[in-house]
Scaffold this motif. Structure first.
Motif, PDB file in Angstrom:
ATOM      1  N   ASP A 136       0.878  -1.187  -0.076  1.00 28.43           N
ATOM      2  CA  ASP A 136      -0.118  -0.003   0.118  1.00 28.43           C
ATOM      3  C   ASP A 136       0.859   1.338   0.069  1.00 28.43           C
ATOM      4  N   LEU A 137       1.877   1.211  -0.019  1.00 32.81           N
ATOM      5  CA  LEU A 137       3.035   2.453  -0.280  1.00 32.81           C
ATOM      6  C   LEU A 137       3.634   2.285  -1.738  1.00 32.81           C
ATOM      7  N   SER A 138       3.238   1.403  -2.447  1.00 25.29           N
ATOM      8  CA  SER A 138       3.657   1.272  -4.026  1.00 25.29           C
ATOM      9  C   SER A 138       3.592   2.647  -4.584  1.00 25.29           C
ATOM     10  N   HIS A 139       2.283   3.472  -4.378  1.00 29.59           N
ATOM     11  CA  HIS A 139       1.917   4.513  -4.975  1.00 29.59           C
ATOM     12  C   HIS A 139       3.080   5.701  -4.971  1.00 29.59           C
ATOM     13  N   LEU A 140       3.845   5.684  -3.733  1.00 23.42           N
ATOM     14  CA  LEU A 140       4.719   6.397  -3.451  1.00 23.42           C
ATOM     15  C   LEU A 140       6.051   6.281  -4.150  1.00 23.42           C
ATOM     16  N   ALA A 141       6.329   5.061  -4.376  1.00 25.67           N
ATOM     17  CA  ALA A 141       7.362   4.731  -5.329  1.00 25.67           C
ATOM     18  C   ALA A 141       7.035   5.261  -6.808  1.00 25.67           C
ATOM     19  N   VAL A 142       5.830   5.199  -7.207  1.00 30.76           N
ATOM     20  CA  VAL A 142       5.759   5.535  -8.437  1.00 30.76           C
ATOM     21  C   VAL A 142       5.596   6.941  -8.751  1.00 30.76           C
ATOM     22  N   ILE A 143       5.191   8.002  -7.577  1.00 29.58           N
ATOM     23  CA  ILE A 143       5.409   9.477  -7.567  1.00 29.58           C
ATOM     24  C   ILE A 143       6.847   9.641  -7.628  1.00 29.58           C
ATOM     25  N   GLY A 144       7.592   9.040  -6.631  1.00 28.82           N
ATOM     26  CA  GLY A 144       9.293   9.279  -6.763  1.00 28.82           C
ATOM     27  C   GLY A 144       9.579   8.994  -8.230  1.00 28.82           C
ATOM     28  N   ALA A 145       9.314   7.868  -8.878  1.00 22.45           N
ATOM     29  CA  ALA A 145       9.787   7.715 -10.271  1.00 22.45           C
ATOM     30  C   ALA A 145       9.334   8.753 -11.219  1.00 22.45           C
ATOM     31  N   CYS A 146       8.288   9.375 -11.112  1.00 18.26           N
ATOM     32  CA  CYS A 146       7.690  10.310 -11.980  1.00 18.26           C
ATOM     33  C   CYS A 146       8.602  11.710 -11.627  1.00 18.26           C
ATOM     34  N   GLY A 147       8.791  11.755 -10.211  1.00 20.32           N
ATOM     35  CA  GLY A 147       9.472  13.091  -9.887  1.00 20.32           C
ATOM     36  C   GLY A 147      11.015  13.102 -10.385  1.00 20.32           C
ATOM     37  N   ASP A 148      11.543  12.126 -10.624  1.00 19.64           N
ATOM     38  CA  ASP A 148      12.795  11.723 -11.240  1.00 19.64           C
ATOM     39  C   ASP A 148      12.746  11.687 -12.739  1.00 19.64           C
ATOM     40  N   LEU A 149      11.397  11.878 -13.269  1.00 19.06           N
ATOM     41  CA  LEU A 149      11.574  11.992 -14.615  1.00 19.06           C
ATOM     42  C   LEU A 149      11.772  10.423 -15.476  1.00 19.06           C
ATOM     43  N   GLN A 150      11.791   9.564 -14.677  1.00 21.66           N
ATOM     44  CA  GLN A 150      11.878   8.027 -15.197  1.00 21.66           C
ATOM     45  C   GLN A 150      10.766   7.444 -16.048  1.00 21.66           C
ATOM     46  N   ASP A 151       9.835   8.244 -16.367  1.00 19.33           N
ATOM     47  CA  ASP A 151       8.847   7.813 -17.077  1.00 19.33           C
ATOM     48  C   ASP A 151       8.802   8.763 -18.647  1.00 19.33           C
ATOM     49  N   ARG A 152       9.839   9.562 -18.659  1.00 18.70           N
ATOM     50  CA  ARG A 152       9.858  10.733 -19.947  1.00 18.70           C
ATOM     51  C   ARG A 152      10.381   9.887 -21.056  1.00 18.70           C
ATOM     52  N   ARG A 153      11.374   9.245 -20.916  1.00 19.96           N
ATOM     53  CA  ARG A 153      12.080   8.698 -21.934  1.00 19.96           C
ATOM     54  C   ARG A 153      10.809   7.829 -22.795  1.00 19.96           C
ATOM     55  N   GLU A 154      10.164   7.218 -22.165  1.00 15.38           N
ATOM     56  CA  GLU A 154       9.461   5.808 -22.961  1.00 15.38           C
ATOM     57  C   GLU A 154       8.141   6.399 -22.777  1.00 15.38           C
ATOM     58  N   ARG A 155       7.832   7.523 -22.205  1.00 11.03           N
ATOM     59  CA  ARG A 155       6.418   7.737 -22.045  1.00 11.03           C
ATOM     60  C   ARG A 155       5.713   6.844 -21.265  1.00 11.03           C
ATOM     61  N   LYS A 156       6.428   5.962 -20.404  1.00  7.94           N
ATOM     62  CA  LYS A 156       5.875   5.345 -19.326  1.00  7.94           C
ATOM     63  C   LYS A 156       6.970   4.648 -18.405  1.00  7.94           C
ATOM     64  N   LEU A 157       6.687   4.049 -17.310  1.00  7.06           N
ATOM     65  CA  LEU A 157       7.707   3.560 -16.510  1.00  7.06           C
ATOM     66  C   LEU A 157       8.048   2.090 -16.776  1.00  7.06           C
ATOM     67  N   VAL A 158       9.356   1.805 -16.943  1.00  7.17           N
ATOM     68  CA  VAL A 158       9.775   0.787 -17.488  1.00  7.17           C
ATOM     69  C   VAL A 158      10.558  -0.030 -16.335  1.00  7.17           C
ATOM     70  N   GLY A 159      11.075  -1.282 -16.677  1.00 10.31           N
ATOM     71  CA  GLY A 159      12.020  -2.094 -15.702  1.00 10.31           C
ATOM     72  C   GLY A 159      11.323  -2.252 -14.350  1.00 10.31           C
ATOM     73  N   LEU A 160      11.988  -2.269 -13.247  1.00 13.71           N
ATOM     74  CA  LEU A 160      11.432  -2.584 -11.903  1.00 13.71           C
ATOM     75  C   LEU A 160      10.341  -1.805 -11.575  1.00 13.71           C
ATOM     76  N   ASN A 161      10.541  -0.211 -12.209  1.00  8.20           N
ATOM     77  CA  ASN A 161       9.412   0.566 -11.994  1.00  8.20           C
ATOM     78  C   ASN A 161       8.102   0.078 -12.192  1.00  8.20           C
ATOM     79  N   ARG A 162       7.984  -0.856 -13.610  1.00  5.61           N
ATOM     80  CA  ARG A 162       6.967  -1.057 -13.983  1.00  5.61           C
ATOM     81  C   ARG A 162       6.299  -2.424 -13.000  1.00  5.61           C
ATOM     82  N   ASP A 163       7.156  -3.216 -12.203  1.00  4.33           N
ATOM     83  CA  ASP A 163       6.549  -4.139 -11.516  1.00  4.33           C
ATOM     84  C   ASP A 163       6.043  -3.489 -10.219  1.00  4.33           C
ATOM     85  N   ILE A 164       6.544  -2.293  -9.620  1.00  3.05           N
ATOM     86  CA  ILE A 164       6.192  -1.381  -8.745  1.00  3.05           C
ATOM     87  C   ILE A 164       4.554  -0.794  -8.881  1.00  3.05           C
ATOM     88  N   LEU A 165       4.775  -0.244 -10.273  1.00  5.63           N
ATOM     89  CA  LEU A 165       3.395   0.105 -10.942  1.00  5.63           C
ATOM     90  C   LEU A 165       2.193  -0.844 -10.778  1.00  5.63           C
TER      91      LEU A 165
END
Length: 449
Positions: A136-165
């Protein structure tokens, strides 16, 4: 997977100790990582405290050691200095030259820490290994990844970020939709959404409020509709706007790659109200940055921990100030750009907060993308904050270059391959730049050989 085994090892180590001091980074990813660590330790029944720092240096370490914790848990922070303390846990995603036994970093497992996992994500993996209920803390990791622009290159989260999403989706915290990728779809009037559009730039529209209004009225939007948010427009109006942007891009020779960047995944927080900065993960992250970078990380932490009744109102005030400060800072920095042999740089002195110079450097790196861009701002305790960005990337490793250049002048530095930062003594900027160019030249020469 080896990274999960490392997470379990860290869990067992933390469980053996009673008092943990969390030290986290002063940005959205760091705040989210710190919040995950706080909730994890709280649920475990441990005593804990938390500090927020710009960078790990001797001063920040001394402050923590004076509190005599059993364990220091660094989240979203690379450690490139020696620390005379054994019980250290690190959950991070930056390149680093120091290694610790209880460290979970994607780079140590051959994974990409630039886009595949954030600091909050690394912290979440440990938290979930502690107890699966911490999903139930997984959404915070998604926000953190977006804050570090990790979704910008592919226009989506990838790698382990995808599993967390997927964890966040499965527990009903996040809903994924496809929508426009310009920032502010939930909070800005649509003409302002287009005004600051930069990835891709809208030819003849971006950067001019008058052009934005004319663009929208020519598409049949009323004056009232122009002041609506993107999420409030009808599907037909959205389609018209996107189609016209695509046409302009094609006419100016941008190609299909730029057009595809118009649309991508958007991560909506199901428990938050639509039309607020809390509903869209990217806008939530910006709200966190706008408080933490202006001296109130406590407000940002409360937002992440769900204490929103008073913290949201306060955070919005900081957000308005952040926008104005960023605008003024960009104007100033553009007038200070200087060109050297293989890089551009600017120095804003004490006229811009050192906590904001990274954002300014990131934005300007889109305009000055042919060479690395280095931003300087006066910091605290006789230091200067350095931010480095390089859009084109190539074979240059900014993390290593910044680390070596900073070390050569008695500073500390590190980060990612294409985005790095440092703290250096004031007055050493020119020597630092000379050392930085020398290291970049060495990297380029090695690549040629």
């Amino acid at each position: 997977m080896q990274i999960i085994e490392k997470a379990r090892e860290i869990v067992e180590f933390i469980k053996k100790h009673d008092n943990v001091h969390i030290v986290t980074h002063l940005d959205a990813d760091g705040i989210c990582a710190g919040a995950i660590a706080v909730k994890t330790l709280e649920r475990l029944g441990k005593d804990f405290d938390i500090s927020f720092v710009k960078q790990v240096d001797e001063v920040s370490i001394e402050d923590v050691l004076n509190k005599n914790p059993d364990v220091i848990w660094f989240t979203d922070l690379s450690i490139n200095i020696d620390i005379d303390f054994d019980n250290i846990v690190v959950t991070d995603h930056h390149s680093t030259v120091k290694r610790y036994r209880y460290s979970l970093n994607p780079h140590d497992f051959g994974l990409d820490g630039c886009v595949g996992l954030s600091g909050a994500g690394a912290t979440y993996i440990v938290s979930k290994s502690m107890d699966v209920k911490n999903e139930d803390l997984s959404h915070l990791a998604v926000i953190g990844a977006c804050g570090d622009l990790q979704d910008r290159r592919e226009r989506k989260l990838v790698g382990l970020n995808r599993d967390i999403l997927n964890d966040a989706i499965s527990v009903g915290l996040i809903n994924v939709i496809k929508d426009i990728q310009y920032f502010g779809r939930e909070s800005k009037p649509v003409f302002r959404l287009l005004l600051y559009a930069d990835d891709p730039v809208i030819p003849g529209v971006s950067g001019s409020e008058e052009a934005c209004i004319s663009f929208l009225t020519n598409l049949g939007l009323s004056r009232k509709e122009i002041y609506r948010k993107w999420v409030e427009l009808s599907k037909e109006k959205k389609r018209k706007i996107l189609s016209e942007i695509a046409r302009r891009l094609l006419d100016k020779g941008f190609g299909s790659k730029s057009i595809r960047r118009l649309i991508g995944e958007v991560y909506l927080l199901d428990n938050e109200k639509e039309g607020t900065e809390l509903h869209d993960s990217r806008e939530f992250a910006t709200l966190l940055n706008s408080t933490a970078r202006y001296g109130r990380p406590d407000i940002a932490l409360k937002l992440c921990l769900g204490e929103k009744e008073s913290s949201f109102r306060e955070a919005r005030k900081f957000l308005n100030n952040h926008r104005q400060t960023l605008s003024r800072g960009l104007q100033l920095a553009r007038t200070k750009i200087e060109k050297r042999k293989i890089l551009n740089y600017f120095h804003v002195g004490n006229r811009v907060r050192d906590t904001v110079v990274g954002s300014i450097t990131s934005i300007l790196s889109k305009e000055f993308s042919s060479l690395p861009l280095i931003g300087f701002a006066d910091g605290e305790n006789g230091h200067v904050k350095v931010s480095a960005r390089y859009r084109d990337g190539g074979e240059i490793d900014l993390s290593r270059a910044i680390y070596l250049a900073a070390s050569s002048v008695g500073g500390t530095g590190g980060g990612h391959r294409y985005a790095a930062g440092a703290l250096i003594p004031k007055g050493t900027e020119e020597i630092f730049l000379d050392a930085l160019e020398k290291e970049i030249n060495c990297q380029l020469s090695s690549d040629v050989l």
